[in-house]
Design a protein around this motif. Structure first.
Motif, PDB file in Angstrom:
ATOM      1  N   VAL A  79       0.805  -1.093   0.004  1.00  0.00           N
ATOM      2  CA  VAL A  79       0.075   0.059   0.064  1.00  0.00           C
ATOM      3  C   VAL A  79       1.080   1.263   0.010  1.00  0.00           C
ATOM      4  CG1 VAL A  79      -1.806   1.261   1.425  1.00  0.00           C
ATOM      5  CG2 VAL A  79      -1.803  -1.181   1.222  1.00  0.00           C
ATOM      6  N   ILE A  80       0.550   2.143  -0.946  1.00  0.00           N
ATOM      7  CA  ILE A  80       1.472   3.589  -0.883  1.00  0.00           C
ATOM      8  C   ILE A  80       0.407   4.678  -0.409  1.00  0.00           C
ATOM      9  CG2 ILE A  80       2.419   5.106  -2.494  1.00  0.00           C
ATOM     10  CD1 ILE A  80       3.236   2.582  -4.265  1.00  0.00           C
ATOM     11  N   VAL A  81       0.927   5.165   0.700  1.00  0.00           N
ATOM     12  CA  VAL A  81       0.104   6.282   1.302  1.00  0.00           C
ATOM     13  C   VAL A  81       1.016   7.409   0.861  1.00  0.00           C
ATOM     14  CG1 VAL A  81      -0.530   7.505   3.496  1.00  0.00           C
ATOM     15  CG2 VAL A  81      -0.184   4.899   3.358  1.00  0.00           C
ATOM     16  N   THR A  82       0.181   8.441  -0.032  1.00  0.00           N
ATOM     17  CA  THR A  82       0.808   9.555  -0.764  1.00  0.00           C
ATOM     18  C   THR A  82      -0.219  10.830  -0.503  1.00  0.00           C
ATOM     19  OG1 THR A  82       1.753  10.280  -2.884  1.00  0.00           O
ATOM     20  CG2 THR A  82      -0.339   9.014  -2.911  1.00  0.00           C
ATOM     21  N   GLY A  83       0.678  11.800  -0.309  1.00  0.00           N
ATOM     22  CA  GLY A  83      -0.020  13.372  -0.174  1.00  0.00           C
ATOM     23  C   GLY A  83       1.089  14.507  -0.231  1.00  0.00           C
ATOM     24  N   PRO A  84       0.471  15.651  -0.184  1.00  0.00           N
ATOM     25  CA  PRO A  84       1.315  16.674  -0.357  1.00  0.00           C
ATOM     26  C   PRO A  84       2.211  16.792   1.204  1.00  0.00           C
ATOM     27  CG  PRO A  84      -0.780  17.499  -0.207  1.00  0.00           C
ATOM     28  CD  PRO A  84      -1.003  16.056  -0.209  1.00  0.00           C
ATOM     29  N   SER A  85       3.202  17.515   1.244  1.00  0.00           N
ATOM     30  CA  SER A  85       3.904  17.676   2.496  1.00  0.00           C
ATOM     31  C   SER A  85       3.200  18.642   3.439  1.00  0.00           C
ATOM     32  CB  SER A  85       5.300  18.432   2.327  1.00  0.00           C
ATOM     33  OG  SER A  85       4.729  19.633   1.513  1.00  0.00           O
TER      34      SER A  85
ATOM     35  N   VAL B 205      -2.902   2.588  -4.264  1.00  0.00           N
ATOM     36  CA  VAL B 205      -2.416   4.026  -3.613  1.00  0.00           C
ATOM     37  C   VAL B 205      -3.647   4.598  -2.867  1.00  0.00           C
ATOM     38  CG1 VAL B 205      -1.918   6.291  -4.415  1.00  0.00           C
ATOM     39  CG2 VAL B 205      -1.035   4.339  -5.613  1.00  0.00           C
ATOM     40  N   LEU B 206      -3.102   5.253  -1.672  1.00  0.00           N
ATOM     41  CA  LEU B 206      -4.177   5.923  -0.688  1.00  0.00           C
ATOM     42  C   LEU B 206      -3.821   7.383  -0.557  1.00  0.00           C
ATOM     43  CD1 LEU B 206      -6.685   5.629   1.274  1.00  0.00           C
ATOM     44  CD2 LEU B 206      -4.788   5.150   3.051  1.00  0.00           C
ATOM     45  N   PRO B 207      -4.717   8.236  -1.244  1.00  0.00           N
ATOM     46  CA  PRO B 207      -4.179   9.730  -1.326  1.00  0.00           C
ATOM     47  C   PRO B 207      -4.628  10.137   0.029  1.00  0.00           C
ATOM     48  CG  PRO B 207      -6.064   9.206  -2.630  1.00  0.00           C
ATOM     49  CD  PRO B 207      -5.453   7.789  -2.224  1.00  0.00           C
ATOM     50  N   VAL B 208      -3.752  11.092   0.382  1.00  0.00           N
ATOM     51  CA  VAL B 208      -4.200  11.634   1.799  1.00  0.00           C
ATOM     52  C   VAL B 208      -4.251  13.209   1.531  1.00  0.00           C
ATOM     53  CG1 VAL B 208      -3.402  12.461   4.283  1.00  0.00           C
ATOM     54  CG2 VAL B 208      -2.899  10.110   3.188  1.00  0.00           C
ATOM     55  N   GLY B 209      -5.198  13.784   1.789  1.00  0.00           N
ATOM     56  CA  GLY B 209      -5.723  15.129   1.279  1.00  0.00           C
ATOM     57  C   GLY B 209      -5.951  16.130   2.524  1.00  0.00           C
ATOM     58  N   ARG B 210      -6.361  17.186   2.320  1.00  0.00           N
ATOM     59  CA  ARG B 210      -6.666  17.797   3.507  1.00  0.00           C
ATOM     60  C   ARG B 210      -7.789  17.452   4.310  1.00  0.00           C
ATOM     61  NH1 ARG B 210      -6.925  23.981   0.832  1.00  0.00           N
ATOM     62  NH2 ARG B 210      -5.132  23.929  -0.459  1.00  0.00           N
ATOM     63  N   PRO B 211      -7.885  17.401   5.618  1.00  0.00           N
ATOM     64  CA  PRO B 211      -9.081  17.064   6.490  1.00  0.00           C
ATOM     65  C   PRO B 211     -10.497  17.915   6.141  1.00  0.00           C
ATOM     66  CG  PRO B 211      -7.378  18.013   7.923  1.00  0.00           C
ATOM     67  CD  PRO B 211      -6.887  18.127   6.552  1.00  0.00           C
ATOM     68  N   ALA B 212     -11.440  17.303   6.198  1.00  0.00           N
ATOM     69  CA  ALA B 212     -12.675  18.086   6.200  1.00  0.00           C
ATOM     70  C   ALA B 212     -13.111  18.801   7.513  1.00  0.00           C
ATOM     71  CB  ALA B 212     -13.868  16.923   6.055  1.00  0.00           C
TER      72      ALA B 212
ATOM     73  N   VAL C 126       5.129  24.084   0.358  1.00  0.00           N
ATOM     74  CA  VAL C 126       4.553  22.679   0.093  1.00  0.00           C
ATOM     75  C   VAL C 126       4.711  22.569  -1.176  1.00  0.00           C
ATOM     76  CG1 VAL C 126       2.188  21.620   0.059  1.00  0.00           C
ATOM     77  CG2 VAL C 126       2.808  23.265   1.853  1.00  0.00           C
ATOM     78  N   VAL C 127       5.073  21.225  -1.521  1.00  0.00           N
ATOM     79  CA  VAL C 127       5.316  20.700  -2.959  1.00  0.00           C
ATOM     80  C   VAL C 127       4.247  19.569  -3.341  1.00  0.00           C
ATOM     81  CG1 VAL C 127       7.633  21.242  -3.258  1.00  0.00           C
ATOM     82  CG2 VAL C 127       6.881  19.040  -2.216  1.00  0.00           C
ATOM     83  N   ASP C 128       3.538  19.542  -4.217  1.00  0.00           N
ATOM     84  CA  ASP C 128       2.349  18.709  -4.526  1.00  0.00           C
ATOM     85  C   ASP C 128       2.495  18.258  -5.899  1.00  0.00           C
ATOM     86  OD1 ASP C 128       0.314  16.992  -4.670  1.00  0.00           O
ATOM     87  OD2 ASP C 128      -1.093  18.527  -4.141  1.00  0.00           O
ATOM     88  N   ARG C 129       2.988  17.109  -6.384  1.00  0.00           N
ATOM     89  CA  ARG C 129       2.994  16.558  -7.795  1.00  0.00           C
ATOM     90  C   ARG C 129       3.963  17.646  -8.396  1.00  0.00           C
ATOM     91  NH1 ARG C 129      -2.511  15.453  -6.951  1.00  0.00           N
ATOM     92  NH2 ARG C 129      -2.684  13.219  -6.920  1.00  0.00           N
TER      93      ARG C 129
END
Length: 612
Positions: A140-146, A311-318, A484-487
């Motif tokens: 499993v790959i956990v990915t998201g911006p810094s 791939v499990l993307p981690v974004g901003r929390p709601a 912050v870097v993202d892609r």
């Protein structure tokens, strides 16, 4: 006679034993003076003496130079240093927690660890998805911006959910890259877990972590009812270090090969010369920043093939997740969060990329200034809020840079800060002396209350920061949570930084007149690149020459596509000049030839006239 070495301080601590063993190694080598040893080690005598002083841990480089000069086993001492560094780091972390008596509900800017599971809230739904993905897949790959909370999700969420409390057994992240954690449940059951960060030597980290994972698997009763069906779990945190810290492409490829083999059920290999008693089956969680996932996939097709469906993307929390992350830890500590403060925090963090570490740091500072058991807006403002923390962090980082890196950092900050400004600097956003006025959502006390220019963020393409030395500086800014870097994009972690950091505000004010020209250059370069580098869009003549002079003088910063644009413009201008010179010479030649013909014709007429 050389001066006798100062006796070690009394005691039997790990650091003193390490120093005593270094001294014993030197004695077995014949007790050479430190000046002589320095010639062999290519290191100063003072550094070598301090290494064996027992008062602080020497760097790994100095330790290995000492050992090699004394004829010791470098591999053995590297391993000893890594274990000692991890032990000292764990002690330091414990001491850092001591001032709050273990009661602080927030960890500050650092990531949550497994021991923080009781105060980790807001990511329950995402954690459920991660556990389900790990139950279904071996990688499993956990990915998201810094700054999106990837490490906290895995460390305080997944590891705790698996029932394991990691204990530090190797080198912590940011040191040499050895495996930095393994753990088991107090009852001896559960799922064996090993945690590593790649660092500069990822294969060594892999070998150490996998060996410990194999040992733990042998000590633990297999429980097939858990989410991993009893399979041990290898967690690789901060996977972006494979590209940002490991400079050896071959070692990086070997590490990724080993990772894929581990997920496929074939981890047992001799790695880096160390015999690895690996478990027969293992599951892998790779945590990697989103801007580095695609390059890793491109570099290693095997990883892409195995990992692309896991791939499990981690974004901003709601907003509701943010509310729980703020209020639940305080509630567990017997505290409350004032409604006005809660509204400010949620509205601000929801607008900012990678703001979770900043939120946690601000909450910890506010908790220390609480009124009774209440975290209040007044206490938050008294700490300086997000902006005060940002300015302090930015200034501290800048002061610690070398002169060359300071110039690069200034160029990066000015470029990113300029992207946040709407219109010319002389417009409504700046006052009469060139300093930024308060933004729409920034109160006089420096607290963002929502609205403002949150929607005006303009990330800059990563390709614009590829000049020599710049990627390394950007990486330091990312680690400090300032960028912050993202892609494929880079942006400031908080859009208020140009307003609240005096140094950056001064830089932007100094460039008051140049910023419009900078923006015009950036727009022209991007348009040229988007039009397949159409030569008709290049600068020429009076527009190009003064611009080239300003860039050469450092008055304007040109990076990436802008440098390519200016270089192409200069080449085209030079070609135009050569073509004009050839045309001039051709015209001059034709004129000269015509004059010669006229002279010949006139002479012929004169001769004919004389004959008559």
């Amino acid at each position: 006679m050389p001066r006798r070495e100062r006796p070690l301080d009394p005691g039997d601590g790990a650091l003193l034993r390490f120093a005593a063993d270094l001294r014993a190694l030197r004695e077995r080598a014949g007790s050479p003076p430190y000046r002589q040893l320095a010639l062999l080690a290519h290191c100063s005598a003072a550094s070598l003496s301090v290494a064996a002083g027992g008062r602080r841990l020497p760097s790994l480089a100095v330790t290995l130079a000492y050992v090699q000069a004394c004829g010791g086993d470098v591999r053995e001492w590297r391993h000893r240093w890594q274990l000692l560094a991890a032990e000292l780091a764990a002690d330091a972390a414990t001491r850092r927690r001591a001032p709050d008596g273990g009661r602080a509900p927030y960890p500050g800017a650092a990531a949550f660890e497994a021991v923080d599971a009781e105060r980790f809230f807001g990511r329950e739904a995402l954690l459920d998805r991660l556990v389900s993905a790990l139950a279904e897949r071996r990688l499993v790959i956990v990915t998201g911006p810094s700054g999106s909370g990837k490490s906290s999700l895995v460390r305080a969420g997944l590891l705790a959910r698996l029932g394991w409390a990691p204990t530090v057994v190797g080198v912590p992240a940011g040191r040499t890259g050895a495996g930095d954690g393994a753990g088991r449940s107090p009852a001896g059951g559960g799922v064996p877990v090993a945690l590593l960060t790649p660092g500069e030597r990822p294969m060594e980290a892999y070998a150490l972590a996998l060996a410990r994972l194999g040992r733990l698997a042998g000590e633990t009763a297999r429980d097939t009812s858990g989410p991993t069906a009893g399979d041990p779990v290898l967690v690789v945190d901060q996977g972006e270090q494979l590209r940002t810290r490991c400079r050896d492409a071959a070692e990086r490829a070997r590490f990724l090969d080993a990772l894929v083999a581990t997920a496929a059920g074939a981890p047992g290999q001799a790695v880096a010369g160390l015999p690895v008693a690996a478990p027969a089956r293992c599951r892998v969680v790779l945590v990697v920043r989103s801007d580095q996932r695609a390059p890793l996939f491109a570099e290693h097709p095997g990883l892409a093939e195995v990992g692309r469906h896991g791939v499990l993307p981690v974004g901003r929390p709601a907003p509701e997740e943010l509310r729980r992350a703020i209020t639940e830890p305080a509630s567990r500590a017997g505290c409350t969060v004032e409604g006005a403060l809660l509204a400010v925090l949620i509205s601000t963090v929801a607008q900012q990329p990678g703001a979770l570490p900043l939120l946690s740091e601000a909450l910890l500072a506010t908790w220390r200034r609480r009124s009774g058991n209440a975290l209040t807006l007044a206490g938050f403002q008294a700490t300086g809020g997000f902006e005060g923390a940002l300015a302090r962090t930015a200034e501290t980082l800048y002061d610690g840079l070398e002169a060359a890196d300071r110039r690069l950092a200034r160029a990066v900050f000015v470029r990113l800060g300029a992207e946040l400004l709407d219109g010319e600097l002389s417009g409504s956003g700046w006052d009469a002396v060139g300093a930024p006025a308060l933004g729409e959502g920034l109160t006089a006390r420096g607290v963002l209350v929502g609205g403002g220019d949150g929607g005006a963020r303009k990330p800059v393409g990563r390709a614009e920061f590829e000049d020599p030395g710049v990627p390394e500086v950007v990486e330091r800014l990312v680690r400090a949570r300032l960028v912050v870097v993202d892609r494929d994009t880079v942006e400031l972690s908080h859009h208020a930084l140009p307003q609240v950091w005096p140094r950056l505000r001064g830089w932007l004010a100094e460039g008051h007149g140049a910023l419009g020209e900078q923006r015009a250059l950036t727009a022209a370069a991007r348009g040229w690149a988007a039009a397949d580098r159409d030569p008709e869009l290049l600068y020429r003549g009076v527009r190009l020459e003064p611009l080239m002079r300003r860039v050469a003088a450092g008055e304007l910063a040109a990076t990436g596509v802008e440098r390519a644009f200016l270089a192409a413009s200069a080449r085209t201008a030079a070609a135009d000049r050569r073509r004009a010179q050839r045309q001039h010479l051709t015209v001059a030649g034709v004129a000269a030839a015509s004059g010669a013909l006229l002279v010949l014709a006139g002479g012929s007429r004169i001769r004919r006239a004389w004959r008559w």
